[in-house]
Design a protein around this motif. Structure first.
Motif, PDB file in Angstrom:
ATOM      1  N   GLY A  93      35.620   1.048  27.523  1.00 48.16           N
ATOM      2  CA  GLY A  93      36.437   0.500  28.596  1.00 48.16           C
ATOM      3  C   GLY A  93      35.703  -0.444  29.527  1.00 48.16           C
ATOM      4  O   GLY A  93      36.247  -1.477  29.930  1.00 48.16           O
ATOM      5  N   ASP A 128      46.263   0.767  36.417  1.00 44.73           N
ATOM      6  CA  ASP A 128      45.571   1.711  35.543  1.00 44.73           C
ATOM      7  C   ASP A 128      44.711   2.678  36.341  1.00 44.73           C
ATOM      8  O   ASP A 128      44.656   3.874  36.049  1.00 44.73           O
ATOM      9  CB  ASP A 128      44.718   0.937  34.536  1.00 44.73           C
ATOM     10  CG  ASP A 128      43.970   1.855  33.596  1.00 44.73           C
ATOM     11  OD1 ASP A 128      44.627   2.581  32.834  1.00 44.73           O
ATOM     12  OD2 ASP A 128      42.728   1.865  33.636  1.00 44.73           O
ATOM     13  N   GLU A 195      49.184   0.606  28.526  1.00 42.38           N
ATOM     14  CA  GLU A 195      48.286   1.611  29.100  1.00 42.38           C
ATOM     15  C   GLU A 195      48.419   2.949  28.396  1.00 42.38           C
ATOM     16  O   GLU A 195      47.465   3.723  28.319  1.00 42.38           O
ATOM     17  CB  GLU A 195      48.572   1.767  30.599  1.00 42.38           C
ATOM     18  CG  GLU A 195      47.529   2.533  31.374  1.00 42.38           C
ATOM     19  CD  GLU A 195      47.735   4.043  31.370  1.00 42.38           C
ATOM     20  OE1 GLU A 195      46.754   4.786  31.596  1.00 42.38           O
ATOM     21  OE2 GLU A 195      48.891   4.475  31.149  1.00 42.38           O
ATOM     22  N   SER A 198      45.722   3.884  25.160  1.00 40.62           N
ATOM     23  CA  SER A 198      44.432   3.564  25.783  1.00 40.62           C
ATOM     24  C   SER A 198      43.249   4.188  25.058  1.00 40.62           C
ATOM     25  O   SER A 198      42.264   4.567  25.679  1.00 40.62           O
ATOM     26  CB  SER A 198      44.439   4.011  27.249  1.00 40.62           C
ATOM     27  OG  SER A 198      44.748   5.389  27.353  1.00 40.62           O
ATOM     28  N   ASP A 203      42.781  -0.325  26.600  1.00 44.66           N
ATOM     29  CA  ASP A 203      43.759  -0.790  27.576  1.00 44.66           C
ATOM     30  C   ASP A 203      43.142  -1.689  28.641  1.00 44.66           C
ATOM     31  O   ASP A 203      43.845  -2.451  29.300  1.00 44.66           O
ATOM     32  CB  ASP A 203      44.466   0.390  28.240  1.00 44.66           C
ATOM     33  CG  ASP A 203      43.509   1.345  28.916  1.00 44.66           C
ATOM     34  OD1 ASP A 203      42.436   1.615  28.357  1.00 44.66           O
ATOM     35  OD2 ASP A 203      43.837   1.853  30.010  1.00 44.66           O
TER      36      ASP A 203
END
Length: 226
Positions: A93, A128, A195, A198, A203
């Motif tokens: 991420g 998010d 989202e 993810s 995402d």
């Protein structure tokens, strides 16, 4: 040139301060690592507003994105940013986050439409980020999509915040009824859907790029006045 470097310094100080706060929280407090990560997630994303308002050139944002992407990749192997990457789950991420900023700056600065880059990044950071925090604390109604568990509370937060972000920015820049009320609904729905998928932190690139792209293309095809 000196003015440009002053602007770059402002943005750099902002990002550096957020990262420093996260590392201090990690070292000297018992704050949940996921909360620390969200401090960075939300805080550093606001640099897109500084870049927009200060009219920082695209090459600066792209270069910063490349450097940040390299650092984040190295941090998965070496303890460079323990306060950010000590979440205890496998995820890329942080890398996707850095890459998404470069992609959106390269795209929308080139066509002189930075508001769409801001929408994409802020939907990711605020939407998010808050969805994860609300979902973890108040998520009493979970659901699963392809083995990924989310909560309806978190997804509702994502939708509402995404709508608010898109609506406020479009209101400030454009201002008609399509742009302020209709387009943000579509942005909120696509952002929430992306989202929900993810896995591995993907995402962090699908949400900002998808939200910005959808918003841009809808603005291109919908009437400019009502």
């Amino acid at each position: 040139m000196s003015s440009l470097w002053f602007k770059i310094a402002i943005a750099g100080v902002w990002v550096g301060a957020i990262v420093l706060i996260a590392e201090l929280l990690h070292l000297y407090t018992s704050t949940d690592p996921e909360k620390i990560r969200k401090v960075v997630h939300i805080g550093t994303g606001q640099v897109i507003l500084l870049a927009w308002w200060l009219e920082i050139p695209a090459w600066v944002g792209i270069t910063a994105s490349i450097l940040a992407s390299v650092v984040t990749l190295l941090s998965y192997k070496f303890p460079i940013l323990p306060g950010i990457n000590s979440v205890g789950r496998k995820s890329l991420g942080t890398f996707f986050y850095a890459a998404s900023i470069g992609i959106l700056v390269a795209w929308f600065w080139a066509i002189e439409q930075p508001q769409y880059a801001a929408i994409g990044i802020l939907v990711m950071t605020w939407g998010d980020g808050l969805a994860a925090l609300i979902g973890q604390k108040y998520g009493k109604h979970p659901y699963k999509i392809g083995g990924i568990q989310k909560s309806w509370e978190g997804s509702l937060t994502m939708a509402l915040v995404s709508y608010l972000v898109a609506s406020l920015i479009l209101f400030a820049v454009e201002g008609n009824i399509w742009q302020v009320y209709v387009v943000p609904i579509a942005v909120a729905l696509i952002a929430t859907g992306l989202e929900a998928f993810s896995k591995l932190g993907v995402d962090n690139i699908t949400v900002p790029v998808g939200s910005a792209a959808l918003c841009f293309f809808l603005m291109e095809i919908l009437p400019s006045s009502l």
